[in-house]
Design a protein around this motif. Structure first.
Motif, PDB file in Angstrom:
ATOM      1  N   LEU A 188       0.793  -1.223   0.000  1.00  0.00           N
ATOM      2  CA  LEU A 188       0.000   0.000   0.000  1.00  0.00           C
ATOM      3  C   LEU A 188       0.833   1.286   0.000  1.00  0.00           C
ATOM      4  CD1 LEU A 188      -3.111  -0.596   2.292  1.00  0.00           C
ATOM      5  CD2 LEU A 188      -2.985  -0.441  -0.193  1.00  0.00           C
ATOM      6  N   GLU A 189       2.067   1.214   0.454  1.00  0.00           N
ATOM      7  CA  GLU A 189       2.869   2.436   0.519  1.00  0.00           C
ATOM      8  C   GLU A 189       3.016   3.043  -0.871  1.00  0.00           C
ATOM      9  OE1 GLU A 189       7.191   4.101   2.092  1.00  0.00           O
ATOM     10  OE2 GLU A 189       6.651   1.996   2.382  1.00  0.00           O
ATOM     11  N   GLY A 190       2.652   4.304  -1.006  1.00  0.00           N
ATOM     12  CA  GLY A 190       2.744   4.983  -2.292  1.00  0.00           C
ATOM     13  C   GLY A 190       1.547   4.786  -3.198  1.00  0.00           C
ATOM     14  N   THR A 191       0.593   3.951  -2.787  1.00  0.00           N
ATOM     15  CA  THR A 191      -0.600   3.726  -3.608  1.00  0.00           C
ATOM     16  C   THR A 191      -1.504   4.955  -3.543  1.00  0.00           C
ATOM     17  OG1 THR A 191      -0.556   1.324  -3.345  1.00  0.00           O
ATOM     18  CG2 THR A 191      -2.685   2.321  -3.892  1.00  0.00           C
ATOM     19  N   THR A 192      -1.886   5.462  -4.705  1.00  0.00           N
ATOM     20  CA  THR A 192      -2.718   6.665  -4.760  1.00  0.00           C
ATOM     21  C   THR A 192      -4.091   6.416  -5.378  1.00  0.00           C
ATOM     22  OG1 THR A 192      -1.606   7.253  -6.832  1.00  0.00           O
ATOM     23  CG2 THR A 192      -0.783   8.266  -4.802  1.00  0.00           C
ATOM     24  N   LEU A 193      -4.295   5.239  -5.920  1.00  0.00           N
ATOM     25  CA  LEU A 193      -5.587   4.898  -6.526  1.00  0.00           C
ATOM     26  C   LEU A 193      -5.908   3.444  -6.230  1.00  0.00           C
ATOM     27  CD1 LEU A 193      -8.009   5.515  -8.436  1.00  0.00           C
ATOM     28  CD2 LEU A 193      -6.535   4.768 -10.329  1.00  0.00           C
ATOM     29  N   ILE A 194      -7.139   3.198  -5.743  1.00  0.00           N
ATOM     30  CA  ILE A 194      -7.611   1.843  -5.478  1.00  0.00           C
ATOM     31  C   ILE A 194      -8.878   1.624  -6.293  1.00  0.00           C
ATOM     32  CG2 ILE A 194      -8.395   0.196  -3.735  1.00  0.00           C
ATOM     33  CD1 ILE A 194      -6.938   1.988  -1.652  1.00  0.00           C
ATOM     34  N   VAL A 195      -8.882   0.569  -7.107  1.00  0.00           N
ATOM     35  CA  VAL A 195     -10.024   0.286  -7.980  1.00  0.00           C
ATOM     36  C   VAL A 195     -10.565  -1.100  -7.667  1.00  0.00           C
ATOM     37  CG1 VAL A 195     -10.829   0.072 -10.364  1.00  0.00           C
ATOM     38  CG2 VAL A 195      -8.991   1.685  -9.814  1.00  0.00           C
ATOM     39  N   ASN A 196     -11.859  -1.172  -7.366  1.00  0.00           N
ATOM     40  CA  ASN A 196     -12.500  -2.479  -7.268  1.00  0.00           C
ATOM     41  C   ASN A 196     -13.040  -2.851  -8.638  1.00  0.00           C
ATOM     42  OD1 ASN A 196     -13.743  -4.868  -6.446  1.00  0.00           O
ATOM     43  ND2 ASN A 196     -15.691  -3.799  -6.118  1.00  0.00           N
ATOM     44  N   ALA A 197     -12.410  -3.839  -9.273  1.00  0.00           N
ATOM     45  CA  ALA A 197     -12.851  -4.329 -10.575  1.00  0.00           C
ATOM     46  C   ALA A 197     -13.458  -5.723 -10.458  1.00  0.00           C
ATOM     47  CB  ALA A 197     -11.680  -4.341 -11.549  1.00  0.00           C
ATOM     48  N   SER A 198     -13.858  -6.089  -9.246  1.00  0.00           N
ATOM     49  CA  SER A 198     -14.554  -7.353  -9.012  1.00  0.00           C
ATOM     50  C   SER A 198     -16.035  -7.060  -8.827  1.00  0.00           C
ATOM     51  CB  SER A 198     -13.998  -8.031  -7.758  1.00  0.00           C
ATOM     52  OG  SER A 198     -14.575  -7.453  -6.588  1.00  0.00           O
ATOM     53  N   PRO A 199     -16.895  -8.101  -8.859  1.00  0.00           N
ATOM     54  CA  PRO A 199     -18.325  -7.870  -8.629  1.00  0.00           C
ATOM     55  C   PRO A 199     -18.707  -7.837  -7.153  1.00  0.00           C
ATOM     56  CG  PRO A 199     -17.963 -10.149  -9.283  1.00  0.00           C
ATOM     57  CD  PRO A 199     -16.619  -9.465  -9.354  1.00  0.00           C
ATOM     58  N   VAL A 200     -17.741  -7.925  -6.252  1.00  0.00           N
ATOM     59  CA  VAL A 200     -18.054  -7.967  -4.820  1.00  0.00           C
ATOM     60  C   VAL A 200     -18.713  -6.650  -4.393  1.00  0.00           C
ATOM     61  CG1 VAL A 200     -17.114  -8.179  -2.499  1.00  0.00           C
ATOM     62  CG2 VAL A 200     -16.158  -9.554  -4.360  1.00  0.00           C
ATOM     63  N   GLY A 201     -19.847  -6.773  -3.731  1.00  0.00           N
ATOM     64  CA  GLY A 201     -20.600  -5.609  -3.295  1.00  0.00           C
ATOM     65  C   GLY A 201     -21.802  -5.288  -4.152  1.00  0.00           C
ATOM     66  N   MET A 202     -21.943  -6.012  -5.273  1.00  0.00           N
ATOM     67  CA  MET A 202     -23.067  -5.801  -6.172  1.00  0.00           C
ATOM     68  C   MET A 202     -24.339  -6.385  -5.570  1.00  0.00           C
ATOM     69  SD  MET A 202     -23.457  -7.210 -10.095  1.00  0.00           S
ATOM     70  CE  MET A 202     -21.958  -6.387 -10.638  1.00  0.00           C
ATOM     71  N   MET A 203     -25.478  -5.716  -5.817  1.00  0.00           N
ATOM     72  CA  MET A 203     -26.757  -6.264  -5.384  1.00  0.00           C
ATOM     73  C   MET A 203     -26.928  -7.679  -5.938  1.00  0.00           C
ATOM     74  SD  MET A 203     -28.524  -4.109  -3.511  1.00  0.00           S
ATOM     75  CE  MET A 203     -30.258  -4.448  -3.746  1.00  0.00           C
ATOM     76  N   PRO A 204     -27.461  -8.619  -5.169  1.00  0.00           N
ATOM     77  CA  PRO A 204     -28.063  -8.450  -3.836  1.00  0.00           C
ATOM     78  C   PRO A 204     -27.075  -8.616  -2.677  1.00  0.00           C
ATOM     79  CG  PRO A 204     -28.450 -10.670  -4.584  1.00  0.00           C
ATOM     80  CD  PRO A 204     -27.681  -9.989  -5.689  1.00  0.00           C
ATOM     81  N   HIS A 205     -25.789  -8.661  -2.977  1.00  0.00           N
ATOM     82  CA  HIS A 205     -24.772  -8.864  -1.928  1.00  0.00           C
ATOM     83  C   HIS A 205     -24.153  -7.525  -1.540  1.00  0.00           C
ATOM     84  CE1 HIS A 205     -25.298 -13.101  -2.662  1.00  0.00           C
ATOM     85  NE2 HIS A 205     -25.018 -12.933  -3.942  1.00  0.00           N
TER      86      HIS A 205
END
Length: 280
Positions: A188-205
């Motif tokens: 994580l050190e130096g990370t400035t952008l985090i992208v969730n490109a998975s379906p986790v969190g999509m309805m109905p979950h």
């Protein structure tokens, strides 16, 4: 115009609203239908794709889980779709059935609308996921000059993604870690952008988050969640509660839809028309 979307499940889709609004804005008659095709239904997928080839349909979008499944069914891939290894738009060019990918330019356009990093910030991104959406995001970020670490559950799939983009990375960082608190914390050190490109969190979950439990966000980073249903995902809420700018992928949906519509009609719809369609 006879348009539609292939995928499974499709109950969450806003695509019909977007494309009906785009059609109406140009005074074009037509419909945009949902075509749910289960993951193992190869015969159903083939039959639907062939309807475009046979001019029964004018074009199709493709979403999870078929972005890679349709590749053997087309005659030609655009350079972007070939490089990414995933297709989200099918259209005819003469007698040829073409597979294209508008996710990558759509993501990058909306990312830049949402957030412009300060010039002195490191261009280092963490991308969660390793499927078709992740391939588009990683491709876009590498082309834009970012270093990328992929946090994945399916490590073999992620390793194949890295191998596919090794030449494109051309000396920039492109690596993989397991999506666990311990492994992600190390990078994580130096990370400035985090992208969730998975379906986790999509309805109905919508009570799930792709962010490893107990892990703090890096200060000063921005968070982009490709999931857009619900309108505020748990991941986005977590990031905002940590004081970070965060957004869902609704803008990316609109950007990729506008580019797909242009493939089918030769006309690029106004983004305001499409935003209004999903906000009503």
């Amino acid at each position: 115009m006879r348009l539609g979307l292939i995928g499974y499940p499709l109950g969450h889709s806003l695509s019909p609203r977007l494309h009906q609004a785009a059609l109406a804005s140009f005074g074009l008659e037509g419909e945009y239908r949902l075509y749910p095709v289960e993951p193992q239904d190869h015969a159903g997928l083939t039959a639907l794709v062939n309807r475009v080839r046979q001019e029964e349909l004018d074009g199709l979008n493709v979403t999870i889980p078929h972005k890679q499944n349709v590749i053997p069914l087309v005659d030609e891939l655009t350079p972007g779709a070939r490089a990414i290894g995933a297709v989200n738009t099918l259209y005819r060019r003469g007698a040829q059935l073409c597979g294209h990918n508008t996710d990558a330019p759509g993501f990058l356009a909306d990312l830049k609308r949402f957030w412009q990093p300060a010039p002195d910030l490191p261009r280092r991104a963490l991308v969660i996921g390793s499927g078709g959406g992740a391939r588009a995001v990683v491709y876009a970020l590498l082309q834009d000059g970012w270093d990328v670490t992929i946090a994945a559950v399916l490590l073999d799939q992620a390793a194949a993604l890295v191998e596919a983009f090794r030449t494109l990375a051309a000396g920039r960082v492109l690596d993989v870690v397991p999506n666990t608190s311990e492994s992600v914390r190390r990078v994580l050190e130096g990370t400035t952008l985090i992208v969730n490109a998975s379906p986790v969190g999509m309805m109905p979950h919508d009570d799930e988050s792709p962010w490893p439990a107990g892990l703090s966000f890096p200060p000063g980073a921005a968070v982009y969640d490709l999931v857009y249903n619900p309108r505020q995902t748990l991941f986005v809420r977590q990031a905002r509660q940590a004081g970070l700018p965060a957004t869902t992928g609704l803008g990316m949906l609109i950007e990729q839809a506008a580019r797909a519509f242009e493939c089918w009609t030769g006309r690029l719809p106004a983004r305001e028309v499409m935003w209004k369609a999903v906000e009503e």
